[in-house]
Scaffold this motif. Structure first.
Motif, PDB file in Angstrom:
ATOM      1  N   CYS A 295       0.812  -1.219   0.000  1.00  0.00           N
ATOM      2  CA  CYS A 295       0.000   0.000   0.000  1.00  0.00           C
ATOM      3  C   CYS A 295       0.845   1.268   0.000  1.00  0.00           C
ATOM      4  O   CYS A 295       0.308   2.361  -0.159  1.00  0.00           O
ATOM      5  CB  CYS A 295      -0.951   0.008   1.198  1.00  0.00           C
ATOM      6  SG  CYS A 295      -2.314  -1.133   1.009  1.00  0.00           S
TER       7      CYS A 295
ATOM      8  N   ARG B 240       2.585   3.717  -1.792  1.00  0.00           N
ATOM      9  CA  ARG B 240       2.590   4.097  -3.190  1.00  0.00           C
ATOM     10  C   ARG B 240       3.439   5.345  -3.370  1.00  0.00           C
ATOM     11  O   ARG B 240       4.055   5.842  -2.423  1.00  0.00           O
ATOM     12  CB  ARG B 240       1.149   4.373  -3.648  1.00  0.00           C
ATOM     13  CG  ARG B 240       0.139   3.278  -3.300  1.00  0.00           C
ATOM     14  CD  ARG B 240       0.484   1.953  -3.904  1.00  0.00           C
ATOM     15  NE  ARG B 240       0.203   1.957  -5.322  1.00  0.00           N
ATOM     16  CZ  ARG B 240      -0.158   0.906  -6.009  1.00  0.00           C
ATOM     17  NH1 ARG B 240      -0.292  -0.246  -5.416  1.00  0.00           N
ATOM     18  NH2 ARG B 240      -0.384   0.995  -7.289  1.00  0.00           N
TER      19      ARG B 240
ATOM     20  N   LEU C  93      -2.884   8.269  -1.755  1.00  0.00           N
ATOM     21  CA  LEU C  93      -3.169   6.838  -1.862  1.00  0.00           C
ATOM     22  C   LEU C  93      -2.692   6.093  -0.625  1.00  0.00           C
ATOM     23  O   LEU C  93      -3.400   5.223  -0.109  1.00  0.00           O
ATOM     24  CB  LEU C  93      -2.517   6.239  -3.114  1.00  0.00           C
ATOM     25  CG  LEU C  93      -3.172   6.592  -4.433  1.00  0.00           C
ATOM     26  CD1 LEU C  93      -2.358   6.041  -5.584  1.00  0.00           C
ATOM     27  CD2 LEU C  93      -4.603   6.086  -4.492  1.00  0.00           C
TER      28      LEU C  93
ATOM     29  N   LEU D  42      -5.439   3.903   1.494  1.00  0.00           N
ATOM     30  CA  LEU D  42      -5.224   2.455   1.475  1.00  0.00           C
ATOM     31  C   LEU D  42      -4.871   1.929   2.861  1.00  0.00           C
ATOM     32  O   LEU D  42      -5.345   0.862   3.266  1.00  0.00           O
ATOM     33  CB  LEU D  42      -4.144   2.095   0.462  1.00  0.00           C
ATOM     34  CG  LEU D  42      -4.497   2.356  -1.005  1.00  0.00           C
ATOM     35  CD1 LEU D  42      -3.284   2.104  -1.886  1.00  0.00           C
ATOM     36  CD2 LEU D  42      -5.686   1.525  -1.449  1.00  0.00           C
TER      37      LEU D  42
ATOM     38  N   ASP E  40      -0.221   3.797 -10.173  1.00  0.00           N
ATOM     39  CA  ASP E  40      -0.700   4.860  -9.288  1.00  0.00           C
ATOM     40  C   ASP E  40      -1.693   5.814  -9.949  1.00  0.00           C
ATOM     41  O   ASP E  40      -2.725   6.120  -9.346  1.00  0.00           O
ATOM     42  CB  ASP E  40       0.464   5.650  -8.699  1.00  0.00           C
ATOM     43  CG  ASP E  40       1.189   4.881  -7.609  1.00  0.00           C
ATOM     44  OD1 ASP E  40       0.738   3.792  -7.218  1.00  0.00           O
ATOM     45  OD2 ASP E  40       2.220   5.397  -7.141  1.00  0.00           O
TER      46      ASP E  40
ATOM     47  N   LEU F  18      -5.058   4.007 -10.210  1.00  0.00           N
ATOM     48  CA  LEU F  18      -5.591   3.752  -8.880  1.00  0.00           C
ATOM     49  C   LEU F  18      -6.121   5.049  -8.267  1.00  0.00           C
ATOM     50  O   LEU F  18      -7.217   5.082  -7.714  1.00  0.00           O
ATOM     51  CB  LEU F  18      -4.518   3.131  -7.991  1.00  0.00           C
ATOM     52  CG  LEU F  18      -4.899   2.768  -6.570  1.00  0.00           C
ATOM     53  CD1 LEU F  18      -6.130   1.868  -6.530  1.00  0.00           C
ATOM     54  CD2 LEU F  18      -3.730   2.109  -5.870  1.00  0.00           C
ATOM     55  N   PHE F  19      -5.359   6.118  -8.394  1.00  0.00           N
ATOM     56  CA  PHE F  19      -5.788   7.421  -7.890  1.00  0.00           C
ATOM     57  C   PHE F  19      -7.096   7.850  -8.567  1.00  0.00           C
ATOM     58  O   PHE F  19      -8.022   8.310  -7.904  1.00  0.00           O
ATOM     59  CB  PHE F  19      -4.688   8.469  -8.136  1.00  0.00           C
ATOM     60  CG  PHE F  19      -4.996   9.815  -7.568  1.00  0.00           C
ATOM     61  CD1 PHE F  19      -4.628  10.114  -6.265  1.00  0.00           C
ATOM     62  CD2 PHE F  19      -5.635  10.786  -8.324  1.00  0.00           C
ATOM     63  CE1 PHE F  19      -4.900  11.367  -5.724  1.00  0.00           C
ATOM     64  CE2 PHE F  19      -5.912  12.028  -7.797  1.00  0.00           C
ATOM     65  CZ  PHE F  19      -5.552  12.323  -6.496  1.00  0.00           C
TER      66      PHE F  19
ATOM     67  N   ILE G 286     -10.020   5.686  -7.130  1.00  0.00           N
ATOM     68  CA  ILE G 286     -10.341   5.963  -5.727  1.00  0.00           C
ATOM     69  C   ILE G 286     -10.950   7.348  -5.557  1.00  0.00           C
ATOM     70  O   ILE G 286     -11.897   7.530  -4.802  1.00  0.00           O
ATOM     71  CB  ILE G 286      -9.085   5.809  -4.832  1.00  0.00           C
ATOM     72  CG1 ILE G 286      -8.559   4.373  -4.866  1.00  0.00           C
ATOM     73  CG2 ILE G 286      -9.377   6.257  -3.394  1.00  0.00           C
ATOM     74  CD1 ILE G 286      -9.534   3.315  -4.406  1.00  0.00           C
TER      75      ILE G 286
END
Length: 77
Positions: free
Chosen positions: A11, A13, A18, A22, A49, A52-53, A56
């Protein structure tokens, strides 16, 4: 090294935002997660990243398999 410790390392990152969300998910939900949720979390952590960003923080559409997990993570931010 136990499973939770391995996930804590994963987690970390390149983005503080993040890291924060996370790690909060790990503390609040991961210990009670079922096998399917853990599998989804694994898959989510495989993303780069920026993607994922985007998922989220709702900058880009959340793929259907990640919708429930992303909602859990967002609720903690």
């Amino acid at each position: 090294m136990n499973e939770l410790s391995r996930y804590k390392l994963r987690c970390r990152r390149g983005m503080k935002e993040l890291d924060f969300v996370l790690e909060r998910y790990l503390s609040n939900h991961f210990p009670q997660a079922d096998a399917e949720e853990i599998q989804r979390f694994d898959e989510l952590l495989e993303l780069q990243d920026p993607s994922l960003f985007g998922i989220i923080f709702q900058i880009e559409p959340t793929p259907e398999p990640f919708q429930a997990l992303a909602a859990k993570i967002r609720a903690l931010s």
